[in-house]
Design a protein around this motif. Sequence first.
Motif, short mmCIF file in Angstrom:
data_model
loop_
_atom_site.label_atom_id
_atom_site.label_comp_id
_atom_site.label_asym_id
_atom_site.label_seq_id
_atom_site.Cartn_x
_atom_site.Cartn_y
_atom_site.Cartn_z
N LEU A 1 -32.04 -25.43 13.18
CA LEU A 1 -31.82 -24.40 14.39
C LEU A 1 -30.66 -23.99 13.71
CD1 LEU A 1 -32.66 -22.73 16.84
CD2 LEU A 1 -31.22 -24.61 18.22
N PHE A 2 -30.49 -22.51 13.64
CA PHE A 2 -29.29 -21.60 13.23
C PHE A 2 -29.02 -21.12 14.70
CE2 PHE A 2 -26.88 -20.07 9.41
CZ PHE A 2 -26.11 -19.34 10.44
N LEU A 3 -27.85 -21.25 15.39
CA LEU A 3 -27.25 -20.47 16.44
C LEU A 3 -26.21 -19.53 15.96
CD1 LEU A 3 -27.12 -23.46 19.08
CD2 LEU A 3 -28.77 -21.99 18.70
N GLU A 4 -26.39 -18.43 16.12
CA GLU A 4 -25.42 -17.39 15.61
C GLU A 4 -25.08 -16.67 16.84
OE1 GLU A 4 -22.46 -15.91 14.61
OE2 GLU A 4 -22.96 -16.74 13.05
N SER A 5 -23.81 -16.92 17.49
CA SER A 5 -23.21 -16.27 18.73
C SER A 5 -22.80 -14.95 18.62
CB SER A 5 -22.39 -17.18 19.37
OG SER A 5 -21.28 -17.52 18.71
N PHE A 6 -22.60 -14.47 17.13
CA PHE A 6 -22.09 -12.99 16.83
C PHE A 6 -22.61 -12.44 15.63
CE2 PHE A 6 -18.22 -10.39 15.88
CZ PHE A 6 -17.77 -9.99 17.11
N TYR A 7 -23.71 -12.16 16.03
CA TYR A 7 -24.78 -11.73 14.89
C TYR A 7 -24.52 -10.23 14.36
CZ TYR A 7 -29.32 -11.38 12.47
OH TYR A 7 -30.35 -11.17 11.68
N GLY A 8 -23.48 -9.99 13.50
CA GLY A 8 -23.21 -8.84 12.87
C GLY A 8 -22.41 -9.19 12.01
N GLY A 9 -22.13 -7.97 10.82
CA GLY A 9 -20.95 -8.28 9.89
C GLY A 9 -21.32 -9.34 8.98
N SER A 10 -20.34 -9.96 8.67
CA SER A 10 -20.53 -11.27 7.74
C SER A 10 -21.32 -12.26 8.26
CB SER A 10 -18.85 -11.66 7.27
OG SER A 10 -18.14 -12.16 8.28
N HIS A 11 -21.05 -12.47 9.39
CA HIS A 11 -21.96 -13.55 10.22
C HIS A 11 -23.40 -13.25 10.02
CE1 HIS A 11 -18.82 -15.64 13.08
NE2 HIS A 11 -18.14 -14.64 12.46
N LYS A 12 -23.90 -12.19 10.41
CA LYS A 12 -25.20 -11.74 10.20
C LYS A 12 -25.64 -12.01 8.88
CE LYS A 12 -28.54 -8.07 11.11
NZ LYS A 12 -29.37 -7.81 9.60
N ASP A 13 -25.16 -11.37 7.93
CA ASP A 13 -25.19 -11.24 6.29
C ASP A 13 -25.26 -12.94 5.91
OD1 ASP A 13 -25.17 -9.70 3.87
OD2 ASP A 13 -24.11 -11.11 3.31
N PHE A 14 -24.64 -13.70 6.43
CA PHE A 14 -24.31 -15.25 6.02
C PHE A 14 -25.58 -16.01 6.47
CE2 PHE A 14 -23.31 -19.67 7.24
CZ PHE A 14 -23.03 -20.08 5.72
N ALA A 15 -25.90 -15.75 7.79
CA ALA A 15 -27.20 -16.39 8.39
C ALA A 15 -28.34 -15.79 7.86
CB ALA A 15 -27.24 -15.86 9.92
N ASP A 16 -28.53 -14.59 7.65
CA ASP A 16 -29.72 -13.95 7.06
C ASP A 16 -30.08 -14.53 5.60
OD1 ASP A 16 -30.19 -12.48 9.40
OD2 ASP A 16 -29.51 -10.69 8.34
N GLY A 17 -28.74 -14.58 4.98
CA GLY A 17 -28.90 -14.93 3.49
C GLY A 17 -29.39 -16.44 3.23
N TRP A 18 -28.83 -17.27 4.10
CA TRP A 18 -29.11 -18.76 3.83
C TRP A 18 -30.58 -18.91 4.36
CZ3 TRP A 18 -25.52 -22.93 6.82
CH2 TRP A 18 -26.02 -24.26 6.44
N ILE A 19 -31.06 -18.27 5.35
CA ILE A 19 -32.50 -18.61 5.95
C ILE A 19 -33.44 -18.11 4.98
CG2 ILE A 19 -34.33 -17.86 7.70
CD1 ILE A 19 -31.87 -17.86 9.57
N LYS A 20 -33.06 -17.18 4.38
CA LYS A 20 -34.01 -16.45 3.50
C LYS A 20 -34.06 -17.29 2.14
CE LYS A 20 -34.69 -12.13 0.53
NZ LYS A 20 -33.87 -10.76 0.23
N HIS A 21 -33.09 -17.86 1.64
CA HIS A 21 -33.22 -18.47 0.45
C HIS A 21 -33.23 -20.08 0.40
CE1 HIS A 21 -31.07 -14.68 -0.58
NE2 HIS A 21 -31.57 -14.86 -2.08
#
Length: 351
Positions: free
Chosen positions: A6-26
């Motif tokens: 489970l990935f909890l991202e409490s600030f889903y924007g900018g570099s936080h969003k990019d990081f979460a989306d990238g990790w999950i995608k790959h």
Amino acid sequence: MSKKLLFLESFYGGSHKDFADGWIKHSVHDIELCTLPSCHWKWRLRAAALHFMNVVTPDKYEAIICTSMMSISELKNRWKRPIFLYMHESQLSYPLPKNSGVDHHGIHIDFNNCLAADWLVFNSQTHLDTFIGHIARYFERAPEYPPQWISEEIKTKAQVLHPGCQLQRYTKKTKNKRPVIVWNHRWEFDKNPQEFFAALEEVDLKNSCFDLVLLGECGQSVPKLFLAAQKKWGDRILHYGFVNSKKEYISWLQQSDLVISTAIQENFGISIVEAIYYGCFPIVPARLSYPEVLPQKYHHKCLYEDFDDLVAKIILFLEDYEEYETIRGGLSQSMFKYSWSSTISKYDAIF
């Protein structure tokens, strides 16, 4: 073996969003994402964990991934699940805006997070070293019994993994009639746009020709500096404002020649890595994370020491920017090591 995470991202924007989306995608793991919007950051630190406790059932997950904009010690107390903490930023080393005081609560959340995490990862060696270096100074204000042991424990358990970047294949850049300078950072005080525009004014006095692309996220209101810049530079601004489309964002980077940072705070610098990868030459401070991110053989051309050096390096590039084409190509290739395809195995192996 694939894990259910489970990935909890409490600030889903900018570099936080990019990081979460990238990790999950790959990732080879099955990662489910739960987010909150990227606003009200102090309340994210204080209350995001309490929100997630109320809306998520952790039973089906083998581990939890969190980033630094929330209190994970509260989660750990209640959920009894191993937690991976990724430190994008820390309140202890974050510069303060004018007329604002130290957020002691936020700093103590940082300490407690680092101590509570089962896996503690910082996004650069620079960030980790800065964080450790500030601990002793912070606890000097304690009247007695300063917990200096914290720095040793954090040093022992922390590791460094540069964030993966979502870098796509792209076509070769086309040559512009005159050089294009891009700003692709947040429109916030810690990125120091005041020095950026001051440098451009000095360069303009030397009759150096250039156009501008002003990208990046801003808060609820546009800073006066950017409104003034829009009025001053007029039709020399080819684009002004945030773009929602990643494709359009990349397109503007490909159309640009020079990316500049005047930041007073930067723990890694995804925006600079992206700009370099898509063909921009970087001129950035000889401090923060930039010497760590850029290959050493390019330091003498890319890193500036002070304002005068910044202006001189910009002018040098603008006067002969086509001569930098080979260097730009080499720099672009060197950024591929930060792509998710190059880094994902290190992240997945943690679990």
